[in-house]
Design a protein around this motif. Structure first.
Motif, PDB file in Angstrom:
ATOM      1  N   ASN A  98       0.845  -1.348  -0.093  1.00  0.00           N
ATOM      2  CA  ASN A  98      -0.138  -0.052   0.043  1.00  0.00           C
ATOM      3  C   ASN A  98       0.943   1.329  -0.005  1.00  0.00           C
ATOM      4  O   ASN A  98       0.402   2.284  -0.481  1.00  0.00           O
ATOM      5  N   ILE A  99       2.166   1.142   0.624  1.00  0.00           N
ATOM      6  CA  ILE A  99       2.874   2.361   0.889  1.00  0.00           C
ATOM      7  C   ILE A  99       3.899   2.552  -0.481  1.00  0.00           C
ATOM      8  O   ILE A  99       3.928   3.149  -1.279  1.00  0.00           O
ATOM      9  N   THR A 102       2.610   1.988  -3.934  1.00  0.00           N
ATOM     10  CA  THR A 102       2.065   3.249  -4.468  1.00  0.00           C
ATOM     11  C   THR A 102       3.032   4.068  -4.823  1.00  0.00           C
ATOM     12  O   THR A 102       2.929   5.041  -5.738  1.00  0.00           O
ATOM     13  N   TYR A 103       4.073   4.354  -4.086  1.00  0.00           N
ATOM     14  CA  TYR A 103       5.350   5.276  -4.462  1.00  0.00           C
ATOM     15  C   TYR A 103       5.678   4.934  -5.834  1.00  0.00           C
ATOM     16  O   TYR A 103       6.198   5.794  -6.449  1.00  0.00           O
ATOM     17  N   HIS A 118      -6.252   6.939  -8.148  1.00  0.00           N
ATOM     18  CA  HIS A 118      -5.856   6.083  -7.013  1.00  0.00           C
ATOM     19  C   HIS A 118      -7.197   5.672  -6.300  1.00  0.00           C
ATOM     20  O   HIS A 118      -8.107   6.525  -5.888  1.00  0.00           O
ATOM     21  N   SER A 120      -9.239   4.242  -2.971  1.00  0.00           N
ATOM     22  CA  SER A 120      -8.851   4.237  -1.619  1.00  0.00           C
ATOM     23  C   SER A 120     -10.288   3.737  -1.029  1.00  0.00           C
ATOM     24  O   SER A 120     -11.251   3.317  -1.639  1.00  0.00           O
ATOM     25  N   LYS A 152      -3.402   2.656   4.174  1.00  0.00           N
ATOM     26  CA  LYS A 152      -4.400   3.213   2.845  1.00  0.00           C
ATOM     27  C   LYS A 152      -4.187   4.843   2.962  1.00  0.00           C
ATOM     28  O   LYS A 152      -4.156   5.763   1.762  1.00  0.00           O
ATOM     29  N   SER A 155      -1.041   6.044   1.637  1.00  0.00           N
ATOM     30  CA  SER A 155      -0.932   6.029   0.204  1.00  0.00           C
ATOM     31  C   SER A 155      -1.651   7.226  -0.404  1.00  0.00           C
ATOM     32  O   SER A 155      -1.289   7.866  -1.266  1.00  0.00           O
TER      33      SER A 155
END
Length: 332
Positions: A98-99, A102-103, A118, A120, A152, A155
């Protein structure tokens, strides 16, 4: 023909979005999915080969992500670890996907100028009291309560930062609880449906008073398409269908629709830190983009979902024993 890359497109809401796009537009779609336990390649069976491609891979794999972004003008990012119970047992995969995932995607979007949407959840806002008249809006402060929802939320904040700092053309949507075809049997609604279909009793967390705001996956898909095509980069849109129901009402309705007594369920140990109530105010989406849900009745959407699980046992049956074994270990 525009090409859309869908991350996590073999998962529940991702696969529903892919089917919706193929059936309702002339876009072609590439799915990137690592096929963890929550992803199922069979959820994408039957799609036309001239408009659909599948790539098995990890969103943390920067060279692969870079190669795919170079070939697609739009990306819809569904890929996520998303089960609260699993995040309480082992948070680390939630941070990775999730982190860091997404990065990795945002950096590719920055390099290629990609239109990025995105996906969420409303869980980033925490929960509401059962008698609170308010609902979540785009201005509600974040207050996540689990490793899942906190990652989340993280993100979401990354997306906002990449929009402001680097000019990434991104939008965010926070959606209420989805139900519909292709949802893993570990989740609340399909678990109850498949329990009844296999001769087991549904299982209800605690007293069943927790409230969720339900939306059919097709309505979520139509909202995402509206945001992708007409949404303003940098904006956040909340997606909901005014479907607030407490868990006991959902279980009783499933039993009723399947011809069972409404009290034929068992109470099980409640989830740790179980959020009380989620409720979405989607008026911005409806007002600015003209979106409306097709399933205005939760009962009709639930009935069609029950029909899908009844007709598609070959899809869900292989998952069932393992999911129930995990719940049994947790006393649920």
């Amino acid at each position: 023909m525009s090409k859309i890359l869908v991350t996590g497109g073999a998962g529940f809401i991702g696969s529903n979005f892919v089917h919706y796009i193929i059936e309702n537009t002339d876009y072609s779609v590439t799915v990137l999915d690592s096929l963890t336990y929550a992803g199922n390649r069979a959820s994408l069976d039957g799609l036309p080969i001239d408009r659909f491609d599948f790539v098995q891979g990890d969103i943390c794999d920067a060279p692969l992500v870079d190669e795919l972004f170079a070939r697609h003008s739009q990306v819809v990012h569904y890929a996520a670890e998303s089960h609260n119970d699993n995040s309480l047992h082992d948070p680390r995969p939630f941070l990775d996907t999730n982190i860091i995932g997404t990065y990795t995607l945002l950096e590719a979007a920055r390099r290629y100028g990609t239109r990025f949407h995105h996906i969420s959840t409303d869980e980033v806002y925490g929960d509401l009291e059962l008698d609170d008249p308010e609902r979540f809006t785009e201005l509600t402060p974040y207050n996540p309560s689990s490793p899942y929802s906190s990652t989340k939320a993280s993100s979401d904040l990354l997306v906002r930062a990449w929009v402001r700092s680097f000019g990434v053309q991104a939008t965010i949507s926070n959606c209420s609880n989805n139900y519909g075809p292709y949802q893993h049997v570990e989740k609340f609604i399909p678990r109850q449906i498949t329990n009844i279909l296999t001769g087991e009793r549904p299982k209800l967390y605690g007293a069943g008073e927790n409230v969720r705001d339900w939306i059919h996956a097709n309505d979520h898909s139509s909202a995402v398409l509206a945001i992708l095509e007409r949404g303003i980069p940098g904006e956040t849109y909340l997606i909901g269908a005014d479907g607030e129901k407490d868990n006991i009402a959902v279980v009783e309705l499933i039993l009723s629709l399947l011809g069972q007594p409404k009290d034929a369920y068992d109470h099980v140990v409640d989830r740790v830190g179980h959020d009380k109530r989620y409720a979405i105010d989607s008026s911005k989406l409806r007002r600015e983009l003209g979106w409306l849900p097709a399933y205005s009745s939760f009962e009709s959407g639930l009935s069609s979902t029950i029909d899908w699980y009844r007709d598609n046992e070959m899809w869900w049956h292989p998952q069932k024993a393992a999911a129930e074994s995990r719940y049994k270990q947790q006393g649920q």
